[in-house]
Design an enzyme around this catalytic site. Structure first.
Site: not given
Ligand code: IMP
Length: 430
Positions: A12, A16, A41, A130, A144, A224, A303, A307
């Site tokens: 991650g 990207k 991002h 996170t 379920r 990720q 972001t 950390r």
């Protein structure tokens, strides 16, 4: 026109978002397919630094329809906050531009509390999640007993189901030694959220398939990274979804026959947040230099969580593996500018495990923690490359480094990023 899948090739935070932003320019639809607001991002457009957690970067291109696919777990409050922040900078976030799958799952306050409680209970073996409720939401999905976004169509029924879910989760919270939640208080903000999100709820698989059959390009924006994949990552130090290529098909609801490009994005070095093995991890001055001080938003601090990221050399053993798992047709390398000024740069080309040389990663975390990387050392470069836009203007040492990585990964490198701004990209022709 077919589909492009964009995938993080490491753990991650490969950059990207800005690659997706560049590819979105030529796409009609951009969809997120896995994860939730654990992602972060960053895209820089002019004076705006957009930090997106849920909404695809494609939203910054007015012609693009953005989709949050069925594979996501969505916190409605984060989504609305992000929509409001984008709207405040003049971005159109009307239902013509953004759709949320009726089949996506909802992250509830109970999931967030359970994530915290489970991490606390793990003690020194914590995953370092996170704390966004991702794992517990996917557990309810596969168990379920989850709530789907489509249930928000009937706000009253949704709130009733939410309160029942919180009551049921309280038993698990108490078991983990955490405070139970008051169902009425905890679900309050979700009433308004459901009202506001109703117009955005769609059968997004149909939207994706309509675009594909109309010959439009669809970009599947990964979040990720491959090494955090629930199946292919360093289990259990992984996220609870499939950020690899297969996840895109499931998480957006379309078939493999449409895919013609699978683009892996890797940093020119390596970073990881949270726990888990990291064979090429560095410490001391080298790590600090790769990490930066935190003064700039592109320094290596999360972001989503803030950390500091663990930093190390690039690992071609893992890159080869992630290229194989997703079938990368090309690779993009980011943050080459950060490596300017290193006398030499190391690349892990293989591992030694119990006296044996191995060329692919072992399957268990215990073994991966024991491997010793075998490095190849390459000459560095001193030039500032942040202003370079053409391959022929790059230092030869940088080109050699890039070529060697392509060689080791077995995938051609088609683009480099040399800085955080939208246009700081170098494309290779042919
Ligand atoms: P979770 O997804 O919050 O459950 O966290 C599981 C693991 O994945 C932790 O090590 C997180 O630090 C990591 N992780 C989750 N999302 C991201 C991301 O977008 N970038 C980097 N690491 C992430």
């Amino acid at each position: 026109m077919p589909a492009t899948i964009l995938i993080g090739a490491q753990w991650g935070d490969e950059g990207k978002g800005r690659v997706a932003d560049s590819l979105a320019a030529e796409s009609a639809l951009v969809g997120r397919y896995a994860g939730g607001d654990n992602a972060g991002h960053t895209v820089v457009v002019g004076e705006h630094v957009h930090k997106l957690h849920l909404i695809p970067s494609g939203i910054l291109h007015p012609h693009v329809l953005c989709v949050l696919g069925n594979g996501l777990v969505v916190n409605p409050l984060t989504l609305l906050r992000e929509m409001d922040e984008l709207a405040a900078t003049g971005v159109d976030i009307s239902p013509d531009r953004l759709a949320l799958s009726t089949r996506a799952h909802i992250i509830t306050p109970a999931h967030i509390a359970l994530d915290r409680a489970a991490e606390a209970a793990r003690g020194k073996d914590a995953i370092g999640t996170t704390l966004r409720g991702i794992g517990p939401a996917y557990m309810d999905k596969t168990g379920r007993s989850g709530l789907r976004a489509g249930q928000m169509m009937d706000v009253e029924g949704f709130v009733e189901a939410l309160q029942q879910h919180i009551e049921a989760a309280n038993a698990r919270l108490i078991q983990l030694g955490a405070e139970p939640l008051d169902p009425a208080t905890a679900s309050q903000d979700y009433v308004d959220a459901a009202e506001r999100l109703r117009p955005y709820l769609k059968d997004t698989s149909s939207l994706v398939n309509d675009a594909l059959t109309a010959g439009q390009r669809v970009l599947c924006e990964g979040a990720q990274g491959s090494l955090l994949d629930i199946d292919h990552g360093d289990y259990p130090f992984v996220t609870s979804s499939s950020p690899t290529a297969g996840g895109a098909l499931i998480g957006l609801g379309f078939g493999p026959t449409y895919v013609d490009r699978v683009i892996g994005v890797a940093k020119a070095f390596a970073t990881r947040v949270g726990g888990g093995p990291f064979p090429t991890e560095l410490d001391g001055p080298l790590a600090s230099r790769l990490r930066g001080t935190g003064a700039n938003f592109w320094d290596e601090f999360g972001t989503t969580t803030g950390r500091p990221r663990r930093c190390g050399w690039i690992d071609s053993v893992l890159l080869r593996y992630t290229a194989q798992v997703s079938g990368f047709t090309e690779l993009v390398l980011t943050k080459l500018d950060i490596l300017s000024g290193f006398d030499t740069i190391d690349i892990a080309v293989a591992y030694e495990l119990d006296g044996q040389r191995i060329d692919s990663p072992p399957a268990t975390v215990r073994e991966l923690e024991r491997v010793v990387p075998i490095y190849e050392t390459m000459p560095g470069w001193s030039e500032d490359v942040s202003g370079v836009r053409r391959p022929e203007d790059l230092p030869q040492a940088l080109l050699n480094y890039v070529d060697r990585i392509a060689d080791l990964a077995g995938v051609p490198i088609t683009m480099l990023s040399v800085g955080p701004e939208r246009e700081q990209l170098v494309r290779f022709r042919g």
